[in-house]
Structure formats: structure tokens, C-alpha cells
Design an enzyme around this catalytic site. Sequence first.
Site, PDB file in Angstrom:
ATOM      1  CD  GLU A  47      -7.946   1.960   5.827  1.00 19.83           C
ATOM      2  OE1 GLU A  47      -7.548   1.016   6.456  1.00 19.83           O
ATOM      3  OE2 GLU A  47      -7.548   2.478   4.715  1.00 19.83           O
ATOM      4  CD  GLU A 107      -2.912   1.224   2.732  1.00 17.34           C
ATOM      5  OE1 GLU A 107      -3.688   1.975   2.561  1.00 17.34           O
ATOM      6  OE2 GLU A 107      -2.464   0.111   3.448  1.00 17.34           O
TER       7      GLU A 107
END
Length: 279
Positions: free
Chosen positions: A256, A155
Site C-alpha cells: 500500500e 486499523e
Amino acid sequence: MGFADQRFSVNLSILFTELPLLERPAAAAAAGFTAVELWWPWADSPTPERSELDALRRAIEDSGVRLTGLNLYAGRLPGPDRGALSLPGEESARFRANIEVATGFAGSLGCTALNALYGNRVDGVDPDEQDALALENLVLAARAADGIGAVLLVEALNERESPDYPLVSAPAAVAVVDKVNAATGLGNARFLMDLYHLAMNGEDLPAVIAAHTGRTGHVQIADSPGRGAPGTGTLPLERLLDQLAEEGYGGWVGLEYKAGDRPGARAFDWLPAAARAAR
């Protein structure tokens, strides 16, 4: 197309946090969702007691939701840490100890995506040394993930909130993905495309989607600025998710974001109830 055509997964490490961890899977199910994801739930322990693992497994199974994503051990998160795998010494050893535990837990629940946060730069340590250690640990994690039929995610975070994290662009994260795949030959390392972090870095999101969807194994969203629910900022998230689908992405979209002043099920008022259960 639109939000109703996506497969959403609720991140229980940032949503429903007003509840104890073991109550959050049932809360997500009660809100109409069928999939959840988690950061590593034990920030101080890469190898928690079996009883703790079993309790969380039962909570997920009993709620009827599916675990679709799990972070590997990343240090104190939320907190100052952004991963452990590139940190020399004890933290790297803790990451390695976590690999078997995390893949075993994920595999027992049919979870097929493991996220490995890269870790911050360390003062006084050569970045090349950290990158070599990172590749070594990512290769170990990718092989373990392959053993349960999972992908390993890498990520990019945003530079404003994570100034010491070296992967602060989509190309930087994708380059690491390519190195891992070249080293293992497995092809199961994938890019985690977090649209919030990329937007905070000022990246051209349609261009990122056009260039990197083929290497993307998971998508996460929050609006920007503020990291709130879709509609609280300025990102055209519905249009961006449509573009991802047009580019061939059919995987999960992790929610998220911060609930702000609308905790519990109210954090999802933007999403019709009929669109929450993954089909």
C-alpha cells in the site's frame, strides 16, 4: 527468510492508478502478482449498481488474481474522510447499508478480510457517543463478516496525516478489536498492522510486532518517510517482516505505497519477479 518468503497482495487503490480500475487486476497479474486488495472503490456510493459490482468482479476473475482484502465504505478515500462507522447520522446509515453489499461482493470472490476504518472525530459530538456508535456498527460488520468466513480488520492511522482520527496507535486499535470480540463472542475482529502508519506515529515497530502479532489479521507496508516502495525510505521492512513471521504471522502483506515516478510494473522493481506470486 526475507521478501521472497512473504505473501504479497497489491493494493489496487494506490498502485496502478494510471489505469482505469477495471484494468488494474490484469496489470497486477501481468506484473507477476496473484493477489490484490482494494479500498471501497465507490467513494460516493456504499450501494453501487449491480452492473458496477459485476464488472469489477469479472475483471478480478478474468485476470486470475485473488481478492484478499476489501475496505468497507469509508467516505471519500482518498480525501478528507477516514471512515464512516463512528459518524452519527447519514454516514453511519450509509456504512450500515454497505455492510451487506460489501460482504456479498467479498464473499463472491472468496475474500476473507474486510477493513473497517473508524472515522474522524466530529466537532460538537461527544467522543463517547461516537465510540458507542462505532462499537454498535463494528459488531454488525463483524457478524456479517463471520457469515462469509472473513475477519473484520481495525486499523490505526498516523496522526500527522489523519489528525482527527482517534486510533493513532497500535494499543488504541487493538483495544477496539478486543471490545468487538467481547461483544460478539466470535473472535473474528483483528488488528490491521500498517507498518508505515505506525512508524509515522513514532511507535517502536519491533515492540509492536512482539506485542500484537497474535491479534493481527493483516499487514500493510510502505516505506517511511514518503510512503514509497520499500528501499525509498529508512524502514527495515525486510527485517520487520521476518520478525512477524518468527512471531507466527503467515498472512498477507499488502503493498500500500505510492508508485512515485515509477508507475506501472516499475513500482515493483525492488521485488524479484519470482517472489511476487503467492505460494
